[in-house]
Design a protein around this motif. Sequence first.
Motif, PDB file in Angstrom:
ATOM      1  N   ILE A 149      -7.576   4.481  -0.254  1.00 53.69           N
ATOM      2  CA  ILE A 149      -6.829   3.377  -0.164  1.00 53.69           C
ATOM      3  C   ILE A 149      -6.292   3.296   1.219  1.00 53.69           C
ATOM      4  CG2 ILE A 149      -4.970   1.701  -0.910  1.00 53.69           C
ATOM      5  CD1 ILE A 149      -5.603   2.798  -3.710  1.00 53.69           C
ATOM      6  N   VAL A 170      -7.132   0.474   4.171  1.00 50.59           N
ATOM      7  CA  VAL A 170      -6.070  -0.283   4.801  1.00 50.59           C
ATOM      8  C   VAL A 170      -5.757  -0.081   6.228  1.00 50.59           C
ATOM      9  CG1 VAL A 170      -3.396  -0.656   4.833  1.00 50.59           C
ATOM     10  CG2 VAL A 170      -4.908  -0.801   2.666  1.00 50.59           C
ATOM     11  N   ALA A 194     -10.738  -0.889  -1.521  1.00 50.02           N
ATOM     12  CA  ALA A 194      -9.491  -1.368  -0.839  1.00 50.02           C
ATOM     13  C   ALA A 194      -9.870  -2.486   0.244  1.00 50.02           C
ATOM     14  CB  ALA A 194      -8.579  -0.334  -0.242  1.00 50.02           C
ATOM     15  N   THR A 232       0.828  -1.109  -0.132  1.00 47.76           N
ATOM     16  CA  THR A 232       0.002   0.056  -0.022  1.00 47.76           C
ATOM     17  C   THR A 232       0.870   1.135   0.072  1.00 47.76           C
ATOM     18  OG1 THR A 232      -1.627  -1.094   1.097  1.00 47.76           O
ATOM     19  CG2 THR A 232      -1.707   1.332   1.136  1.00 47.76           C
TER      20      THR A 232
END
Length: 356
Positions: free
Chosen positions: A182, A186, A252, A146
């Motif tokens: 994203i 995460v 994500a 990531t």
Amino acid sequence: MNPAAGTALAVLLSLVSAAGYALAAVAQSRLAAASPAAPDGRGALRALLARGQWWWAVGLNAAGALAHVAALHYGPLTLVQPLGALTLVAALPLGAYCARRRVTRTEWRGALWTLGGLVGLVAVTGPAAPGEALSLRESLIVAAATALLIAVLASGRLHGREHGGTDGPARRGLGHATASGIASGVASALTQTLTAALALELPGTEPTWWQTAILAVLISAFASGGLLLSQAAYRGGLAAPLAVVNLSNPAAAAVIGVALLGETFRAGAWGWLVAAGASLVAARGVVLLTKGGTPEAVAAPETRTAVAEALPMPGPRLSDLPGLPDLPGLPGLPGLSAPETDPVPATGPAPAPVAG
């Protein structure tokens, strides 16, 4: 508390969460518009942290997150997550009101398309039962991948930063918005892993204190990075970056769940088709939001007025002044006079000299 009261409280908390996120997005957007871009990243960060408006936005984001967590405690995920998509619908009129303009018809259409696509995605991506958590090894791999993806998105290499153009800031804003969503997705997945680690329910061996501390540091880094990336995204506008943030966040989380946790879309193959269709609908909404609410389009009438007011007015001609006759040979330039000159013949031979 009975189920009906719990559902009503979950709806109320979801609306409070959406309002908090919308107010935070509007505050960040206005701060981005008022703050000039600084070439030094550290200098820009110091200037941002010194602004009281930034900390108001941080507080509103935190309040929205707390209300969202509380809503999940009282209501199901299938109810709370779609209501969270109302952040975009609430932010549009709030941002337009602060900018002293009206929401355009294209913006409303884009918001409805994006909202429909987001609700469709959330409806098929959320697991029916709590899924397993990531292992510590998987958490580190996800964090490294990531971070690399965020670096590419933030650098502008995927949207042609070197080519410039009038839509450069808008494209860079969408890249930063994707990276922000994203990072937040995460961070949510790592938060679930940290919760499992504290409850000693992680897959594999029992985690040590330093492994748990690493998870906490990673969560803080991705959450803070997501907030700073969203701040950079709002330099290209409000509606389109906010829509991309709200879309890339669950996307994500869905990728992590399908790839690493063995989850799948609801309704099997039909769920995959619904997710694909919802993604296309949401993409159509983002395109409309990008076209309908660009800062250049909104500021164009004001810019033309300012330019017109700055242009000098033509002065009076000498022939227009009272008491002066019309003078031959004056070209009519404002405030200027030209001496009368003999015309030069364009053609024909020169006259012969007279003999003495």
